[in-house]
Design a protein around this motif. Sequence first.
Motif, mmCIF file in Angstrom:
data_model
loop_
_atom_site.group_PDB
_atom_site.id
_atom_site.type_symbol
_atom_site.label_atom_id
_atom_site.label_comp_id
_atom_site.label_asym_id
_atom_site.label_seq_id
_atom_site.Cartn_x
_atom_site.Cartn_y
_atom_site.Cartn_z
ATOM 1 N N LEU A 1 0.818 -1.215 0.000
ATOM 2 C CA LEU A 1 0.000 0.000 0.000
ATOM 3 C C LEU A 1 0.853 1.267 0.000
ATOM 4 C CD1 LEU A 1 -2.919 0.888 -0.097
ATOM 5 C CD2 LEU A 1 -2.998 0.754 2.401
ATOM 6 N N PRO A 2 1.886 1.384 0.840
ATOM 7 C CA PRO A 2 2.753 2.568 0.750
ATOM 8 C C PRO A 2 3.394 2.735 -0.622
ATOM 9 C CG PRO A 2 3.140 1.424 2.819
ATOM 10 C CD PRO A 2 2.237 0.543 2.021
ATOM 11 N N LEU A 3 3.827 1.634 -1.234
ATOM 12 C CA LEU A 3 4.431 1.736 -2.563
ATOM 13 C C LEU A 3 3.400 2.207 -3.581
ATOM 14 C CD1 LEU A 3 6.838 1.320 -4.478
ATOM 15 C CD2 LEU A 3 6.068 -1.049 -4.794
ATOM 16 N N ARG B 1 -5.593 -7.721 0.897
ATOM 17 C CA ARG B 1 -6.716 -7.362 0.039
ATOM 18 C C ARG B 1 -7.670 -6.417 0.762
ATOM 19 N NH1 ARG B 1 -8.193 -10.593 -4.409
ATOM 20 N NH2 ARG B 1 -6.536 -12.009 -5.080
ATOM 21 N N GLY B 2 -7.869 -6.653 2.045
ATOM 22 C CA GLY B 2 -8.736 -5.763 2.815
ATOM 23 C C GLY B 2 -8.193 -4.348 2.869
ATOM 24 N N ARG B 3 -6.890 -4.218 3.071
ATOM 25 C CA ARG B 3 -6.274 -2.882 3.106
ATOM 26 C C ARG B 3 -6.380 -2.193 1.751
ATOM 27 N NH1 ARG B 3 -2.373 -5.709 6.258
ATOM 28 N NH2 ARG B 3 -0.935 -5.818 4.494
ATOM 29 N N LEU B 4 -6.186 -2.956 0.678
ATOM 30 C CA LEU B 4 -6.293 -2.378 -0.663
ATOM 31 C C LEU B 4 -7.719 -1.929 -0.951
ATOM 32 C CD1 LEU B 4 -4.036 -4.887 -2.639
ATOM 33 C CD2 LEU B 4 -3.538 -2.470 -2.220
ATOM 34 N N ASP B 5 -8.691 -2.742 -0.557
ATOM 35 C CA ASP B 5 -10.096 -2.388 -0.790
ATOM 36 C C ASP B 5 -10.478 -1.109 -0.054
ATOM 37 O OD1 ASP B 5 -10.598 -4.532 -2.468
ATOM 38 O OD2 ASP B 5 -11.299 -5.843 -0.851
ATOM 39 N N ALA B 6 -9.909 -0.920 1.128
ATOM 40 C CA ALA B 6 -10.279 0.226 1.955
ATOM 41 C C ALA B 6 -9.479 1.479 1.619
ATOM 42 C CB ALA B 6 -10.085 -0.118 3.431
ATOM 43 N N ALA B 7 -8.473 1.354 0.789
ATOM 44 C CA ALA B 7 -7.527 2.455 0.600
ATOM 45 C C ALA B 7 -8.015 3.527 -0.359
ATOM 46 C CB ALA B 7 -6.197 1.906 0.100
ATOM 47 N N ASP B 8 -8.968 3.224 -1.216
ATOM 48 C CA ASP B 8 -9.479 4.191 -2.193
ATOM 49 C C ASP B 8 -8.340 4.791 -3.021
ATOM 50 O OD1 ASP B 8 -11.437 5.623 -3.541
ATOM 51 O OD2 ASP B 8 -11.289 7.338 -2.178
ATOM 52 N N LEU B 9 -7.536 3.903 -3.631
ATOM 53 C CA LEU B 9 -6.389 4.333 -4.424
ATOM 54 C C LEU B 9 -6.815 4.838 -5.794
ATOM 55 C CD1 LEU B 9 -4.073 1.288 -3.651
ATOM 56 C CD2 LEU B 9 -3.739 3.620 -2.794
ATOM 57 N N GLU B 10 -6.025 5.746 -6.340
ATOM 58 C CA GLU B 10 -6.229 6.176 -7.724
ATOM 59 C C GLU B 10 -5.596 5.184 -8.696
ATOM 60 O OE1 GLU B 10 -4.634 10.078 -8.117
ATOM 61 O OE2 GLU B 10 -5.759 10.877 -6.415
ATOM 62 N N ILE B 11 -4.501 4.551 -8.290
ATOM 63 C CA ILE B 11 -3.799 3.601 -9.133
ATOM 64 C C ILE B 11 -4.599 2.297 -9.201
ATOM 65 C CG2 ILE B 11 -2.415 2.697 -7.215
ATOM 66 C CD1 ILE B 11 -0.068 2.423 -9.121
ATOM 67 N N GLU B 12 -4.643 1.681 -10.375
ATOM 68 C CA GLU B 12 -5.298 0.387 -10.514
ATOM 69 C C GLU B 12 -4.364 -0.696 -9.980
ATOM 70 O OE1 GLU B 12 -7.473 -2.217 -14.027
ATOM 71 O OE2 GLU B 12 -5.670 -1.074 -14.521
ATOM 72 N N VAL B 13 -4.885 -1.578 -9.138
ATOM 73 C CA VAL B 13 -4.093 -2.683 -8.587
ATOM 74 C C VAL B 13 -4.646 -3.993 -9.136
ATOM 75 C CG1 VAL B 13 -3.257 -3.848 -6.520
ATOM 76 C CG2 VAL B 13 -3.625 -1.361 -6.502
ATOM 77 N N ILE B 14 -3.761 -4.776 -9.778
ATOM 78 C CA ILE B 14 -4.139 -6.067 -10.351
ATOM 79 C C ILE B 14 -3.435 -7.143 -9.541
ATOM 80 C CG2 ILE B 14 -4.086 -7.512 -12.410
ATOM 81 C CD1 ILE B 14 -4.072 -4.996 -14.080
ATOM 82 N N VAL B 15 -4.209 -8.092 -9.017
ATOM 83 C CA VAL B 15 -3.698 -9.038 -8.034
ATOM 84 C C VAL B 15 -3.779 -10.462 -8.571
ATOM 85 C CG1 VAL B 15 -3.913 -9.869 -5.658
ATOM 86 C CG2 VAL B 15 -4.505 -7.502 -6.205
ATOM 87 N N ASP B 16 -2.661 -11.161 -8.528
ATOM 88 C CA ASP B 16 -2.616 -12.590 -8.819
ATOM 89 C C ASP B 16 -3.545 -13.296 -7.831
ATOM 90 O OD1 ASP B 16 -1.901 -15.290 -8.890
ATOM 91 O OD2 ASP B 16 0.244 -14.922 -9.029
ATOM 92 N N GLU B 17 -4.480 -14.108 -8.350
ATOM 93 C CA GLU B 17 -5.448 -14.772 -7.481
ATOM 94 C C GLU B 17 -4.788 -15.758 -6.520
ATOM 95 O OE1 GLU B 17 -8.528 -14.537 -6.690
ATOM 96 O OE2 GLU B 17 -9.168 -12.986 -8.081
#
Length: 300
Positions: A165-167, A208-224
Amino acid sequence: MISEVTGIRRIRMLYLQLLYRCNFECLHCFHGQRLQHADAFTADEAINLLALMRDQYGTEAVTLLGGEPFVYRDLTQVVQYAKRDLGLRVEICTNGYRIERRLTEIAPDLDLLRVSLEGIGSTNDHIRKFGSYRSALSALEIAQRLGVRAGATMTVTSRNIEEVLPLARVLQGYGVEQLKLHCLRPVGNAAAHPELLITDPAAYTRLRGRLDAADLEIEVIVDEDLSEGGASDACLPDGGPVEIERIEADPRGALTMSCKAVGKDSHAFWYDKLADHIDHRPSPTDELTLAVPDVVYARV
């Protein structure tokens, strides 16, 4: 040959490893000792394979990688041919280390520069190379100035999972549009560094929970596979897909359709560089015989 054996008639993207040689020796690199090997595509061989894939399999995009593609002598020639002569979408995956001059040369023909990072500052530099974090950010600055779209990749390990998330937030400040998160696979150099493996799958759920809650502008694509249950087992069954997302060519000409098979010498197909032809060379451990699953990605 691929269509005759598998029924696959269209392959959207070619991942073309131009050479093994690299200016890094990352702790997690799937090439391992092959980084010392001299195998590489000549410019003509690379161009021939690109044309074959477009003409026979409708390939519309290429990602150039290595090793490190920016140390490949004929990079500009391959990029320009792929874009100007074949009309392909061209991406490059790079460590971003001192690439400024060559990036400026190929910028007009480059659709996406994807820089690999493994965390912030010393976290990244410990896995990759001292000074590589600052150099990668410098490359992103130059891409922004040249008007080249930028993305990033990160292999999630025990050392950097808390810095995803920081990155992502840092990358947003450099105009990076997309961050792609990979699961670490214990092959190559990573096989010698088991401490990098994440042993608690629940850590992926928390991420995944932190990413969902972060409201980022960058698109994050996650290996399942970055989930407690892992990805579904889907690959190339009998009567399977007529179209797949990607195929990867290593510097010897070995072709692999599943990301999970890359680095495991489980390829069923080879590109014969001299004959400009794809051969089927089955074995008891190839990805078709073992039905190795492909990697499934989801957008967060």
